[in-house]
Scaffold this active site. Structure first.
Site, PDB file in Angstrom:
ATOM      1  N   SER A   1       6.338   0.755  -1.440  1.00  0.00           N
ATOM      2  CA  SER A   1       5.093   1.454  -1.719  1.00  0.00           C
ATOM      3  C   SER A   1       3.997   0.965  -0.789  1.00  0.00           C
ATOM      4  CB  SER A   1       4.654   1.228  -3.166  1.00  0.00           C
ATOM      5  OG  SER A   1       4.237  -0.117  -3.353  1.00  0.00           O
ATOM      6  N   ASP A   2       3.047   1.847  -0.508  1.00  0.00           N
ATOM      7  CA  ASP A   2       1.809   1.366   0.075  1.00  0.00           C
ATOM      8  C   ASP A   2       1.121   0.514  -0.987  1.00  0.00           C
ATOM      9  OD1 ASP A   2      -0.339   0.922   1.756  1.00  0.00           O
ATOM     10  OD2 ASP A   2      -0.570   3.037   2.292  1.00  0.00           O
ATOM     11  N   TRP A   3       0.202  -0.348  -0.555  1.00  0.00           N
ATOM     12  CA  TRP A   3      -0.391  -1.335  -1.437  1.00  0.00           C
ATOM     13  C   TRP A   3      -1.226  -0.648  -2.522  1.00  0.00           C
ATOM     14  CZ3 TRP A   3       2.833  -2.858   1.722  1.00  0.00           C
ATOM     15  CH2 TRP A   3       3.124  -4.201   1.982  1.00  0.00           C
TER      16      TRP A   3
ATOM     17  N   GLY B   1       0.074   1.880  -4.238  1.00  0.00           N
ATOM     18  CA  GLY B   1       0.534   3.263  -4.284  1.00  0.00           C
ATOM     19  C   GLY B   1       1.535   3.538  -5.382  1.00  0.00           C
TER      20      GLY B   1
END
Length: 806
Positions: free
Chosen positions: A274-276, A278
């Site tokens: 995941s993006d941070w 996300g």
């Protein structure tokens, strides 16, 4: 409670569709396909043995980020000899590290149109990350692709053209992983604006969801998925899912895109992180294909025990909402590239990292730290200087103004010319605003894609050094307010005599978290140019920009030359001086289109309108990609609009010509025999083969035709030509507009005066196909397909055609 919420999300998350169903939907695709370790077989076997020795808690640990010395961390398991994973930003530098290089941005790299330099940049980036003990580099970037010219992070990626971006990503990934670092291709998928990329709270504390990128199936495949296919085929270790929603469903829990497209159709063998911040669910995200949750806690620096993953993974397995097979696959995907790149024998993490990443102590796991401030720069500055020049595009050069020929007097103007005055690290709060800092040149833009400069060569510094060789008098004014508001009468007395040549340096700030509000360069740039040009009839304008710029002053007769120098990195001044004085013949080409006016672009990101800012509707933020395939030059060509400078354009100090187009067929299996210009025995769809291979159906990547042309240097000096091949597919019956021309080949060749060279462009089946939404197949259209070779998207020198399917 988290498990219950996740279960509910799993039931409904993928059934949410765009408000207008014409733009697409996210039908559920389950289960998440398991990796087979294709191409990584020996490492896959090691990963299997590793997983067999893990406890349930250790399995949960391996898929959940934790606090630690790096931007992202996976905790160590000492009893199995696993020292953990260190994940670090970003796409052009190991962002926060000391004694590391800051390379030219992806935008600059794309403007070089040079596969060799793209690859070498990747090799050097990988070496620096590894030298600092980072296992995963969070780059390269192919999303945002650059749908909207205003996108705040377009500069981190390469080009709005998916073919050019795909090649650049592939070369970068292969280079990085050759050095032993895991590349992380990001952000998957449809991440095309910063505005409302994350949820927000309404005035009445209602959660307003992230913007939904509503994309139809054909557009998703032919534009936004295309460069990810290149990355997967190159063997990228990991892919980061994006913040936005896709057709109503959050990217990191969208089973259609992650399970269906990425792991199914493209055969991705690595892991999805995941993006941070996300991640918005546990069970739903896991079952939809998310393999690693970053940074782990629900909030940055938050409670390690509060996570959508972590202990909830173990609970989900125990209650049957997630299968143990799925969790094992998550870890297999994480550990296989780790073993493939032999990261079990690896340099320790630089001991300075904990101080640089102080938002995340204390550590819950033991990390191996080595010496502090390890110098990993080596001689990479030579490549940085070369690539900075190679990514500079000469747009105008009246009367051979450039290269400079020992002028007696020179004026340097503009706040982009001098050294920076606010520090060498562009990620701090002081730079997170609409225009960045006022004084100092712009070598790189802001946010997580930036880098900590260990030094910077400014244009003015390099110009003074070079001018001294000729005894040139160099005078300068770097105050844009003085230049633009007072005009020549306000500064002419400070610059005497009137210089033989005046260099104006402009800049355009861009950063993660903000979309641009305009497309002209910042800090009263038009006023600066007009003022200097009214004073000096030989004005050269140089732009350093976090994206494209419209240039309302381009036709000013006193503006005799224009250089788009993009974001060149730490050797900025040396790179531009090499071009200005002819030590390097400019060979950069535009990786985007410069329109005549900002209003000529067909769309912009959704902005913070009053209605949206004050909305109480959780799903108010909808971005309908109604333009389909028609972005950048595809839009301007389809509607036959004039532009200032077209995609692929760039001048040189010499001239080139092209002749002798020829087309040969490969005769590969693909349906029928007797390949030729009018072959009717070829099936339109690819042969039925194993579609789970990395990159998708292998038949899509087989060469069907080769287009040959001869390129000649017809000028008086050596230079690099960039021949380009565009394919013109017929309109297809689905009713959606097909672009007039699409890039499908390019090369860069150095030629001496009078020298010529034959160039071959290989056309794969994918290059000649469109995505048939009814058949759910890549399909070669019937009828003639045009082949146009030349030196830009509007400068065709040789044409031909083939009929693959009659």
């Amino acid at each position: 409670m988290l498990i219950l919420s996740a279960l509910l999300a799993a039931l409904v998350g993928d059934l949410v569709v765009a408000q207008d169903s014409d733009y697409g939907s996210s039908p559920p695709v389950y289960p998440s396909p398991g990796t087979q370790g294709i191409g990584w077989e020996a490492a896959f076997a090691r990963a299997e043995a590793f997983v067999a020795n893990l406890t349930a808690d250790e399995k949960a640990q391996l898929v959940t980020g934790t606090s630690g010395p790096c931007v992202g961390n996976i905790g160590a398991i000492p009893r199995l000899g696993f020292n953990g994973l260190c994940l670090q930003d970003g796409p052009l530098a190991i962002r926060q590290a000391t004694y590391a290089s800051v390379f030219p941005a992806g935008l600059t790299t794309a403007a070089s149109w040079d596969r060799g330099l793209m690859n070498l940049r990747g090799i050097y980036l990988g070496a620096e990350f590894k030298g600092k003990g980072a296992h995963v580099a969070l780059g390269p970037v192919v999303a945002p692709l650059g749908r909207a010219a205003y996108g705040g992070r377009n500069w981190e990626g390469f080009s709005p053209d998916p073919y050019l971006t795909g090649v650049a990503a592939e070369e970068t990934i292969m280079g990085m992983q050759q050095s032993g670092i895991q590349a992380c291709l990001k952000h998957f998928i449809g991440y095309e604006q910063e505005t409302q990329r994350n949820p927000s709270l309404s005035p009445d504390n209602v959660t307003i969801e992230s913007v939904s990128s509503n994309i139809d199936d054909r557009t998703l495949h032919e534009l936004y998925l295309w460069p990810f296919a290149n990355g997967v085929k190159a063997g990228v270790a990991s892919i980061m899912c994006s913040y936005n929603r896709i057709n109503g469903s959050y990217a990191c829990q969208n089973s259609k895109t992650q399970n269906g497209l990425l792991k199914g159709e493209l055969g991705f063998q690595g892991y999805v992180m995941s993006d941070w911040g996300g991640t918005h669910s546990g069970v739903a995200s896991i079952n939809a294909g998310l393999d690693m949750d970053m940074p782990g806690p629900l909030s940055f620096g938050g409670d390690q025990n509060s996570s959508f993953f972590g202990g909830n993974v173990t609970s989900a397995v125990n209650n049957g909402s997630v299968s143990e097979t799925r969790v094992n696959d998550m870890i297999m995907r994480i550990m296989t590239p780790y073993f493939f790149l032999q990261q079990d024998e690896y340099p320790p993490i630089d001991g300075e990292e904990p101080a640089l990443n102080s938002n995340f102590p204390p550590y819950d796991y033991q990390f191996t730290l080595g010496a502090s401030n390890v110098d990993v720069r080596d001689d990479h500055n030579q490549l940085i200087r070369e690539l900075g020049s190679a990514g500079t595009v000469l747009l105008k050069n009246v009367g051979n103004t450039l290269p400079l020929k020992a002028p007696k007097t020179m004026g340097v103007f503009g706040n982009d010319a001098g050294d920076v005055v606010d520090g060498l690290y562009f990620s701090g709060a002081a730079f997170q605003n609409q225009y960045g800092y006022e004084y100092g040149t712009l070598p790189v833009a802001g946010g997580s894609g930036t880098g900590r400069l260990s030094y910077l060569v400014s244009p003015l510094e390099a110009i003074k050094t070079r001018a001294a060789q000729d005894g040139t008098l160099v005078q300068y004014i770097l105050n844009n307010t003085l230049l633009s508001t007072e005009g020549p009468s306000g500064f002419s007395s400070a610059i005497l005599p009137v210089p033989q040549v005046c260099l104006v340096f402009l800049k355009t700030w861009a950063s993660e978290g903000y979309d641009r509000v305009g497309l002209e360069a910042d800090w009263n740039s038009t006023g600066v140019v007009e003022s200097v040009a009214s004073y000096c009839n030989n004005t050269v304008v140089i732009t350093h920009s976090g994206g494209l710029n419209v240039m309302p002053w381009a036709d000013n007769p006193n503006v005799t030359a224009i250089l788009a120098a993009h974001l060149p990195g730490e050797e900025s001044g040396n790179s531009i001086v090499d071009i200005l004085y002819g030590a390097v013949n400019p060979s950069g080409k535009l990786p985007y289109t410069i329109a005549l006016n900002a209003s000529d672009y067909n769309f912009a990101p959704i902005t913070n309108s009053t209605a949206l800012v004050e909305t109480e509707d959780p799903n108010a933020w909808q971005s309908n990609f109604t333009e389909g395939l028609l972005i950048d030059y595809r839009h301007f060509d389809y509607y036959n609009q004039s532009v200032a400078f077209e995609f692929g354009f760039g001048l040189s100090y010499t001239t080139f010509d092209m002749s002798g187009i020829g087309v040969t067929s490969s005769g590969v299996a693909g349906g029928g025999t007797g390949w030729g210009a009018n072959n009717t025995g070829v099936t339109s769809t690819p042969p039925s083969t194993n579609t789970s291979s990395p990159g998708g159906n292998p038949a899509l990547w087989e060469t069907l035709y080769t287009v040959n042309v001869t390129v000649a240097n017809t000028g008086g000096v050596a230079g690099a030509a960039v021949p380009q091949l565009y394919v013109s597919l017929p309109q297809v019956p689905d009713g959606d507009p097909t672009p007039v021309n699409v890039l499908r080949g390019f090369d860069k060749i150095m030629l001496q005066p009078g020298q010529s060279q034959s160039i071959g462009f290989d056309l794969a089946r994918r290059d000649l196909s469109y995505w048939d939404t009814n058949a759910q197949q890549w399909t070669i259209p019937s009828g003639p397909i045009g082949l146009n070779a030349g030196f830009s998207s509007r400068d065709f020198r040789q044409t031909s055609q083939i009929t693959v399917v009659s």
